[in-house]
Design a protein around this motif. Sequence first.
Motif, PDB file in Angstrom:
ATOM      1  N   SER A  86      37.874  48.954  38.102  1.00  0.00           N
ATOM      2  CA  SER A  86      39.084  48.949  38.940  1.00  0.00           C
ATOM      3  C   SER A  86      38.786  48.472  40.367  1.00  0.00           C
ATOM      4  O   SER A  86      37.641  48.502  40.816  1.00  0.00           O
ATOM      5  CB  SER A  86      39.734  50.332  38.928  1.00  0.00           C
ATOM      6  N   TRP A  99      39.902  47.999  44.791  1.00  0.00           N
ATOM      7  CA  TRP A  99      39.959  48.899  45.948  1.00  0.00           C
ATOM      8  C   TRP A  99      41.360  49.134  46.493  1.00  0.00           C
ATOM      9  O   TRP A  99      41.551  49.996  47.346  1.00  0.00           O
ATOM     10  CB  TRP A  99      39.080  48.362  47.093  1.00  0.00           C
ATOM     11  N   LYS A 141      34.044  52.256  36.229  1.00  0.00           N
ATOM     12  CA  LYS A 141      33.407  51.817  37.465  1.00  0.00           C
ATOM     13  C   LYS A 141      34.479  51.566  38.519  1.00  0.00           C
ATOM     14  O   LYS A 141      35.190  50.555  38.468  1.00  0.00           O
ATOM     15  CB  LYS A 141      32.609  50.533  37.233  1.00  0.00           C
ATOM     16  N   GLU A 157      33.257  49.769  44.654  1.00  0.00           N
ATOM     17  CA  GLU A 157      32.257  50.317  45.576  1.00  0.00           C
ATOM     18  C   GLU A 157      32.798  50.394  47.007  1.00  0.00           C
ATOM     19  O   GLU A 157      32.217  51.051  47.868  1.00  0.00           O
ATOM     20  CB  GLU A 157      30.971  49.485  45.532  1.00  0.00           C
ATOM     21  N   GLY A 159      29.581  45.410  41.802  1.00  0.00           N
ATOM     22  CA  GLY A 159      30.174  44.731  40.654  1.00  0.00           C
ATOM     23  C   GLY A 159      29.189  43.916  39.850  1.00  0.00           C
ATOM     24  O   GLY A 159      29.091  44.068  38.622  1.00  0.00           O
ATOM     25  N   THR A 189      40.835  45.350  36.323  1.00  0.00           N
ATOM     26  CA  THR A 189      41.808  44.921  37.336  1.00  0.00           C
ATOM     27  C   THR A 189      41.031  44.498  38.564  1.00  0.00           C
ATOM     28  O   THR A 189      40.164  45.241  39.040  1.00  0.00           O
ATOM     29  CB  THR A 189      42.797  46.048  37.687  1.00  0.00           C
ATOM     30  N   GLY A 190      41.351  43.310  39.075  1.00  0.00           N
ATOM     31  CA  GLY A 190      40.660  42.806  40.256  1.00  0.00           C
ATOM     32  C   GLY A 190      41.016  41.348  40.464  1.00  0.00           C
ATOM     33  O   GLY A 190      42.069  40.881  40.006  1.00  0.00           O
ATOM     34  N   SER A 191      40.135  40.629  41.109  1.00  0.00           N
ATOM     35  CA  SER A 191      40.460  39.249  41.468  1.00  0.00           C
ATOM     36  C   SER A 191      40.349  38.322  40.252  1.00  0.00           C
ATOM     37  O   SER A 191      39.620  38.612  39.290  1.00  0.00           O
ATOM     38  CB  SER A 191      39.509  38.764  42.561  1.00  0.00           C
ATOM     39  N   THR A 250      36.676  37.246  39.623  1.00  0.00           N
ATOM     40  CA  THR A 250      35.858  38.193  38.860  1.00  0.00           C
ATOM     41  C   THR A 250      36.329  38.247  37.408  1.00  0.00           C
ATOM     42  O   THR A 250      35.508  38.341  36.482  1.00  0.00           O
ATOM     43  CB  THR A 250      35.918  39.599  39.495  1.00  0.00           C
ATOM     44  N   MET A 304      44.916  40.474  37.156  1.00  0.00           N
ATOM     45  CA  MET A 304      44.254  39.764  38.256  1.00  0.00           C
ATOM     46  C   MET A 304      45.216  39.452  39.414  1.00  0.00           C
ATOM     47  O   MET A 304      46.223  40.109  39.582  1.00  0.00           O
ATOM     48  CB  MET A 304      43.569  38.537  37.686  1.00  0.00           C
ATOM     49  N   CYS A 330      48.791  43.829  44.648  1.00  0.00           N
ATOM     50  CA  CYS A 330      48.832  42.586  43.871  1.00  0.00           C
ATOM     51  C   CYS A 330      50.259  42.106  43.662  1.00  0.00           C
ATOM     52  O   CYS A 330      50.491  40.929  43.412  1.00  0.00           O
ATOM     53  CB  CYS A 330      48.161  42.809  42.535  1.00  0.00           C
ATOM     54  N   GLU A 372      45.737  33.384  47.098  1.00  0.00           N
ATOM     55  CA  GLU A 372      46.041  34.783  47.387  1.00  0.00           C
ATOM     56  C   GLU A 372      45.358  35.186  48.691  1.00  0.00           C
ATOM     57  O   GLU A 372      44.144  35.027  48.822  1.00  0.00           O
ATOM     58  CB  GLU A 372      45.542  35.668  46.240  1.00  0.00           C
TER      59      GLU A 372
END
Length: 485
Positions: free
Chosen positions: A150, A152, A176, A179, A209, A228-230, A233, A252, A286, A388
């Motif tokens: 996940s 931030w 995870k 961080e 990551g 879930t993220g960019s 990634t 994403m 997002c 983005e």
Amino acid sequence: MNDVLTLANLVDGRLLPGRSSAYLDVHEPATGSAFARCPDSSSDDVDAAVLAARRAHPAWAETTVDARARLLNRLADLVERDLQEIAELESRDSGKPVALARMLDIPRAIANLRFFSAAITQWASESHSSDPRTLNYTLRQPIGVVGCISPWNLPLYLFTWKIAPALAAGNTVVAKPSEITPCTAARLGELSIEAGFPPGVLNIVHGRGPVVGQRLVEHPQVKAISFTGSTQTGAAIATAAAPAFKKLSLEMGGKNPAIVFGDFDCSDGNLDTIVRSGFANQGEICLCGSRLLVQRSVYDDFRECYLDRVRALRVGDPQNPHSDLGALVSRAHFDKVVGCIERARADGARVLCGGEPVRLDGRCADGWFLAPTVLEGLPNEAPTNQQEIFGPVVSLIPFEDEDEAIAIANATEYGLAASLWTTNLDRAHRVASRLETGIVWINCWLERDLRTPFGGVKHSGVGREGGVDALRFFTEPKNVCIRLS
Ligand code: NAD
């Protein structure tokens, strides 16, 4: 080091440091100082967590749905009990206003746990009868050990959005969190012990990551990854997971259009929602509408009303209940967003408001605050309108008619969400069906019914989360065909 919060991994029901005992600093965006540290875990830590999850899986998969539901509900009760403390921690960790964490993030985390606790007890599978003597039925079996990764921006909200359906469906989890904002996930791990989850059912491994996340994706015993993220990634994860044919859910990035037609209802409530859709959580959602498309017939009037409201937004200490915007999540992200504004200027954008860092006094003097920024004058093809930014930056784009609005809205590689504002019902349906996005809001934004499919198309996503889509993702269907004599 005394007043620095030290986080632990959760492996096999125990709170542990990483094997190397190395830590990563976790910064408070409002002050710029490190206030916590999380394990800088290695692939060995992931392997230990996966082993624990594998051992725990057979018994967990056999647990009744009622028992799983009770545990998820108990965890929700504990988060609710500590809501104020967890909201403060979330705000401190991410820079978001504490009022937002209290109203949105943490209540939604509780709702996620309760929703999937209830959903699993109501879920049924299909049967198909081809003729009087042949019956097919579908078993939906847990996959095994699954990985949940996940980001931030909505830390506990998105962490629970993944682990709740995974656990409800009978999988064991290695999760995870980001961080950059690991604190509330670590707190949830502690609460899962208090709730009575059996050891190994939920494991949480902190760290970077490309180390922890990547090992999770590549681990042969991890059968599915929910990420879930960019988009960048997500592409790396898709590449790494492909040779093992892992099941993947990818949520994403986005470059979402908010489309205002000349006939929209310009009531105060609607204008506030349009402003919120650009700047809530410092624009770090997002689903934020970072491209604001406005019909030319109302463009000038709309722009003035809109700018008045944006200028009235208060940027301040996230702990202040009156702050509308807090700090950006990290120095690196702050620099990236400032760089995007400079790029827009260089490309010829007019900065209608904001465009500069905000300097605060006292404890926030070194925080990463940015004024809500509205730009205009760039074509849709400009990088500002294509890439983005993920900060408090909205770009105004005029359009002539419905066809042009749709063409502009769809002319991006992303396809997560759109909002449109009109009082013409025919137009609302027509435009909604032609937009290339996974979600369309009409005369609203961020209204969420957790039963609906959530996710994007194009470079914004693969698969859907929410409701039965999440339960389907976290189970493997097996068709059983019986021939009756
Ligand atoms: P990110 O991609 O940098 O990181 C997301 C997570 O992936 C983190 O936990 C990170 O540690 C991990 N990671 C990084 N590299 C990895 C690798 N090689 N292998 C496995 N895991 C790895 O994203 P971010 O900056 O944390 O989050 C912001 C992005 O998330 C934005 O693009 C935003 O649009 C997107 N987002 C999408 C949704 C959605 O539902 N579509 C929701 C929230 C955020």
